[in-house]
Design a protein around this motif. Structure first.
Motif, PDB file in Angstrom:
ATOM      1  N   PRO A  30       0.837  -1.211   0.000  1.00 45.61           N
ATOM      2  CA  PRO A  30       0.000   0.000   0.000  1.00 45.61           C
ATOM      3  C   PRO A  30       0.867   1.255   0.000  1.00 45.61           C
ATOM      4  O   PRO A  30       2.023   1.235   0.423  1.00 45.61           O
ATOM      5  CB  PRO A  30      -0.806  -0.125   1.299  1.00 45.61           C
ATOM      6  N   SER A  31       0.311   2.330  -0.475  1.00 44.21           N
ATOM      7  CA  SER A  31       1.049   3.588  -0.537  1.00 44.21           C
ATOM      8  C   SER A  31       1.186   4.194   0.857  1.00 44.21           C
ATOM      9  O   SER A  31       0.313   4.009   1.717  1.00 44.21           O
ATOM     10  CB  SER A  31       0.334   4.580  -1.455  1.00 44.21           C
ATOM     11  N   ARG A 119      10.346   5.052  -2.776  1.00 47.22           N
ATOM     12  CA  ARG A 119       9.341   5.806  -2.018  1.00 47.22           C
ATOM     13  C   ARG A 119       9.689   7.293  -1.899  1.00 47.22           C
ATOM     14  O   ARG A 119       8.904   8.066  -1.348  1.00 47.22           O
ATOM     15  CB  ARG A 119       9.217   5.229  -0.606  1.00 47.22           C
ATOM     16  N   ILE A 122       7.038   9.849  -3.557  1.00 44.75           N
ATOM     17  CA  ILE A 122       5.698   9.865  -2.963  1.00 44.75           C
ATOM     18  C   ILE A 122       5.734  10.418  -1.548  1.00 44.75           C
ATOM     19  O   ILE A 122       4.829  11.149  -1.126  1.00 44.75           O
ATOM     20  CB  ILE A 122       5.068   8.448  -3.006  1.00 44.75           C
TER      21      ILE A 122
END
Length: 268
Positions: A30-31, A119, A122
């Motif tokens: 999941p983000s 990551r 984001i």
């Protein structure tokens, strides 16, 4: 006669990528997301957002009492096991605090957990520009010796800055000053990468006044004192960033033994 038990088996007739076809695909992670204790529909708009990444800055803010926990950055790949209910310096987490006593809303992000390279973008977008829209950003990172043009002595302390065009332009106007006035710029030919660079790039793309301060080395009483002086002189006027000598000495001894970068030329 061949011993079927001890004989080396023949090579597989399949390539490694063919064998992977028989395994079910792994579920995507999941983000990352921000979780606040008091969720709001409108984004937070602090006057200043401080993002602490380097060990000296994390140590200083761990000992700052005048802060209130308001949220966290959740990275699904980082387990919560081993973390305490109340934040402690040993926790592997990324907490968001509001600094009490500041004239304007000032937020602190204490990033004490590793962030993987995929990551970076984001996480940078989450902290700068989506749910948090700051007027000004200060990122506290480290000088990476492999990306520095020149020799870095572990016995000397250094601090440099990089700024977005918005910050540098405001600093040249009359009546407006740079956040870290008087600090030398990062030497030409050297490079900064990682999450700190992604955060500064996000500030640049959103035309936010952003400053990245990188220090060297990662551990030691001298670099802690230098970062403390920069913050108290230019950023957090009136905040007490000091700690008891015994606690500081104990922390620095542990981190030096565990993480201190050695000069490879001494062992060649």
């Amino acid at each position: 006669m061949e011993d079927v038990i001890t004989e080396i088996p023949p090579p597989s007739r399949f390539f490694q990528e063919d064998l992977n076809n028989f395994a079910p695909p792994s579920q995507p992670l999941p983000s990352p997301f921000l979780l606040f204790s008091d969720p709001k529909t409108e984004p937070l708009r602090p006057s200043l957002l401080i993002i602490a990444i380097s060990p000296p800055s994390l140590y200083l803010f761990d000992n700052l009492c005048t802060k209130t926990l308001i949220g966290s950055l959740i990275l699904p790949e980082i387990p919560f096991s081993g973390n305490s209910i109340e934040p402690t310096p040993a926790d592997k987490c990324c907490n968001i605090y509001e600094l009490n006593g500041a004239a304007n809303l000032t937020l602190l992000v204490s990033l004490k957990c590793p962030v993987s390279a995929e990551r970076f973008n984001i996480v940078a977008k989450l902290l700068v520009g989506k749910q948090i829209i700051p007027e000004r950003v200060l990122i506290l990172g480290s000088v990476q010796s492999q990306n520095f043009r020149g020799k870095l002595s572990p016995d000397e302390t250094y601090a440099f800055k990089l700024e977005t065009l918005a910050e540098r332009g405001k600093g040249s106007d009359s009546g407006a000053s740079s956040l870290l006035e008087g600090l030398d710029y990062f030497p030409s030919g050297s490079m900064v990468d990682g999450l700190a660079a992604a955060l500064l790039s996000q500030c640049q793309m959103r035309n936010i006044r952003g400053t990245l301060c990188v220090s060297w080395p990662d551990h030691g009483s001298s670099v802690v004192a230098q970062v403390r002086s920069l913050l108290q002189k230019n950023v957090l006027h009136g905040f007490d960033l000091s700690s008891s000598a015994g606690v500081e000495d104990k922390h620095l001894r542990i981190t030096q033994i565990k993480d201190y970068p050695f000069d490879s030329e001494l062992y060649t």
